[in-house]
Write a protein that holds these residues in place. Structure first.
Motif, PDB file in Angstrom:
ATOM      1  N   LEU A  94      -6.863  33.302  97.358  1.00 40.45           N
ATOM      2  CA  LEU A  94      -7.514  32.888  96.110  1.00 40.45           C
ATOM      3  C   LEU A  94      -6.789  31.715  95.454  1.00 40.45           C
ATOM      4  CD1 LEU A  94      -8.529  36.344  94.612  1.00 40.45           C
ATOM      5  CD2 LEU A  94      -9.965  34.712  95.852  1.00 40.45           C
ATOM      6  N   ALA A  95      -5.470  31.688  95.532  1.00 40.23           N
ATOM      7  CA  ALA A  95      -4.719  30.552  94.984  1.00 40.23           C
ATOM      8  C   ALA A  95      -5.110  29.269  95.712  1.00 40.23           C
ATOM      9  CB  ALA A  95      -3.217  30.799  95.084  1.00 40.23           C
ATOM     10  N   ALA A  96      -5.265  29.325  97.022  1.00 38.41           N
ATOM     11  CA  ALA A  96      -5.658  28.141  97.795  1.00 38.41           C
ATOM     12  C   ALA A  96      -7.072  27.695  97.423  1.00 38.41           C
ATOM     13  CB  ALA A  96      -5.547  28.417  99.288  1.00 38.41           C
ATOM     14  N   VAL A  97      -7.987  28.638  97.287  1.00 39.32           N
ATOM     15  CA  VAL A  97      -9.361  28.291  96.907  1.00 39.32           C
ATOM     16  C   VAL A  97      -9.373  27.603  95.547  1.00 39.32           C
ATOM     17  CG1 VAL A  97     -11.625  29.242  96.284  1.00 39.32           C
ATOM     18  CG2 VAL A  97     -10.460  30.063  98.334  1.00 39.32           C
ATOM     19  N   MET A  98      -8.603  28.112  94.591  1.00 40.65           N
ATOM     20  CA  MET A  98      -8.545  27.499  93.265  1.00 40.65           C
ATOM     21  C   MET A  98      -7.891  26.111  93.327  1.00 40.65           C
ATOM     22  SD  MET A  98     -10.156  29.471  91.256  1.00 40.65           S
ATOM     23  CE  MET A  98      -9.720  28.892  89.633  1.00 40.65           C
ATOM     24  N   ALA A  99      -6.830  25.985  94.109  1.00 35.02           N
ATOM     25  CA  ALA A  99      -6.161  24.679  94.242  1.00 35.02           C
ATOM     26  C   ALA A  99      -7.105  23.642  94.841  1.00 35.02           C
ATOM     27  CB  ALA A  99      -4.901  24.811  95.097  1.00 35.02           C
TER      28      ALA A  99
END
Length: 154
Positions: A94-99
């Protein structure tokens, strides 16, 4: 980015994740506001959202977004291993998707260290912060129980 605007932004951004079937608002009724994310396998996670205003900003004042360079794109990590996922994998995913959302208000997105509750955080160019904690998970076809807990694998 204040909570209401972040909430709407996150629903849209996470809904575009490659292994996300859907993202919906989640309001537990006890002032907990967050996100309910369903992955392509049917596994689900509920995320609470807490925000911190930019330094010097007051709730009664207008929000002052700062637009600059969005975070650099990062590889989206594998979400599943043997058909299931874990809180550890979910927070990195999820952190990667948001980034990778391309939002020019975001300065930094990071998964939390392995020192407690899993989740991810965002820092904005104006100094505001958002804290996203994974608070509950469910396996495909499983409905959430009365007790909120994260499963080791779901």
């Amino acid at each position: 980015m204040r909570r209401e605007r972040f909430h709407a932004f996150a629903l849209e951004a996470l809904g575009k994740g490659p292994d996300v079937r859907g993202a919906e608002p989640w309001d537990r009724g006890d002032h907990t506001v967050g996100l309910h994310v369903t992955f392509s396998t049917g596994a689900q996670v509920w995320i609470s959202i807490t925000t911190a205003l930019a330094p010097g900003e007051k709730h009664e004042s207008a929000e002052a977004p700062v637009h600059a360079e969005p975070p650099a794109e990062v590889p989206v990590p594998e979400l599943y291993q043997d058909g299931s996922t874990t809180p550890e994998k979910v927070k990195h995913y999820l952190a990667a998707v948001m980034a990778n959302s391309g939002c020019d208000e975001i300065a930094l997105v990071y998964p939390y260290a392995d020192d407690g509750h899993p989740g991810f955080g965002l820092q904005f160019h104006n100094g505001a912060k958002v804290f996203c904690l994974l608070v509950h998970s469910a396996r495909p076809g499983q409905s959430p129980g009365a007790k909120y807990e994260l499963q080791a694998a779901f």
